[in-house]
Design an enzyme around this catalytic site. Structure first.
Site, PDB file in Angstrom:
ATOM      1  N   GLN A 125       0.886  -1.160  -0.120  1.00 57.27           N
ATOM      2  CA  GLN A 125       0.097   0.085  -0.081  1.00 57.27           C
ATOM      3  C   GLN A 125       0.890   1.346   0.223  1.00 57.27           C
ATOM      4  OE1 GLN A 125      -1.910   1.851   3.822  1.00 57.27           O
ATOM      5  NE2 GLN A 125      -3.777   1.067   2.661  1.00 57.27           N
ATOM      6  N   TYR A 147      -5.958  10.629   4.066  1.00 56.53           N
ATOM      7  CA  TYR A 147      -4.514  10.938   3.544  1.00 56.53           C
ATOM      8  C   TYR A 147      -4.563  11.929   2.464  1.00 56.53           C
ATOM      9  CZ  TYR A 147      -3.008   7.095   6.806  1.00 56.53           C
ATOM     10  OH  TYR A 147      -2.518   6.571   7.786  1.00 56.53           O
TER      11      TYR A 147
END
Length: 398
Positions: A106, A176
């Protein structure tokens, strides 16, 4: 791998495809921050963590979370993709492959979730606001920042490609950086990167295209996308579905993994179950510990746990998209995996269940009635600062 509407998967343990990648079954380990990289590179402990999960039967394990730059990390215990991390990543990939599983990473930039103390730079965001985690003002991205961060993603993909990884998961969730640009609450820009949902999705789409080009044809590339931020004024299902359709039409992704919640304002929307307020408070500096115990319920809200809790939202995406979809969120039994396959989800992702029992997939293969022993206490959450683990398991059995 095909979209759901024409296929029923009867056997979760049958081989399947994720883009160019062949997987041995339909169950993958979700990205769960490991906290095992104190120098921002791979450690023997991190290798063993993922090797054990791979040996436990998953089709693919996901290393989380790999920052595309130091500026994009949340603290000092995350891998930063670059020349210093490449050899360790190659050793990690070899260890997972030796157990017959594939390996994904990720990748992301934490943006407003980043810790300015650890990164030595202001947290980037689409607009300037007070970050509740760092209690500091973010810095609004300028055009140069957007171009630089996009290139950092491409460079990070190249590091993983050269290290022998099989797949890359692009983090478009949890507020994010790329997720924060999609949020109408956090993105108050008046230029071409803000305003309409198409403008707010532009940064993410640019990054996805550059990662796809850098990764090359042999790696699977998929994205983890928020269906809903779980925050008033944040991204909601209607706009998220519109973004998912854009990503599908762009043609750069092999799948979308569906998630939700905000690391800035509502992390329990992702986890569900008990809120570990006392345990999280114990990780904080003494001056703010008492205040967190008193006010922590405002940040760590309580949501009742139910099996496959994201499935109702995810079904809306499945009904309107043809791209392969990955279901996560409270998958703890083989019956739920099979039901997800029958509903058209191509893969399922398990997180906390595999922290509790790395061998769970093998156990399910031997006993279809086997359920995870995870009780959703979420006391694993505060362990991210010392090495993510289930606190109910003896260390020797982690």
């Amino acid at each position: 791998m095909t979209g759901s509407q024409n296929t029923t998967v009867a056997d979760p343990f049958s081989a399947t495809r994720l883009g160019p990648l062949t997987l041995r079954n339909h169950i993958i380990k979700a990205a769960t921050f490991e906290g095992r990289s104190p120098r921002r590179v791979v450690t023997d402990e991190l290798i063993e963590f993922h090797r054990a999960v791979a040996a436990g039967g998953v089709a693919m394990t996901t290393v989380a979370y790999c920052a595309v730059s130091r500026e994009g990390s949340t603290d000092g215990r995350q891998i930063v993709l670059g020349p210093d991390s490449q050899d360790g990543l190659a050793a990690l990939a070899d260890a997972v492959h030796a157990e017959g599983a594939a390996i994904s990473a990720q990748i992301g930039h934490a943006g407003p979730v980043a810790n300015p103390v650890g990164t030595k730079s202001p947290a980037l965001a689409p607009s300037r606001f007070l970050s509740p985690g760092a209690m500091r003002l973010t810095r609004a991205c300028n055009e140069s920042d957007i171009a630089r961060v996009s290139k950092d993603y491409a460079n990070g993909a190249a590091v993983l490609r050269d290290a022998g990884f099989d797949a890359i998961e692009i983090h478009l969730g949890h507020n994010y950086l790329l997720s924060s640009f999609m949020s109408p609450k956090l993105n108050r820009r008046k230029d071409s990167w803000g305003g309409s949902v198409e403008n707010r999705a532009r940064f993410a789409r640019q990054v996805v295209a550059q990662v796809r080009e850098s990764a090359g044809p042999d790696l699977a590339v998929y994205a983890k996308l928020n269906m809903a931020d779980g925050v008033a004024g944040g991204l909601w299902v209607d706009e998220s579905l519109a973004i998912a359709k854009m990503l599908e039409a762009d043609g750069h992704l092999d799948a979308i993994e569906l998630t939700g919640g905000s690391s800035l304002a509502n992390p329990m929307y992702l986890f569900r179950g008990d809120a570990p307020i006392a345990e999280m408070a114990a990780t904080l500096p003494a001056p703010i510990r008492a205040g967190f115990k008193l006010l922590g319920k405002r940040f760590l809200k309580t949501y009742p746990f139910e099996e496959a809790y994201f499935r109702p939202f995810a079904r809306q995406f499945r009904s309107e998209l043809t791209i392969p979809l990955i279901l996560l969120g409270g998958v703890t039994s083989l019956a739920t995996v099979t039901a997800a396959m029958d509903a058209g989800f191509d893969l399922v992702a398990m997180g906390r269940a595999l922290l509790r029992e790395p061998n769970l997939v093998n156990d399910m293969a031997g006993d279809p009635t086997r359920r995870s022993l995870c009780i959703h206490c979420n006391k694993c959450m505060p362990t991210i600062f010392t090495g993510t683990r289930c606190v109910l398991v003896e260390p020797a059995h982690q």
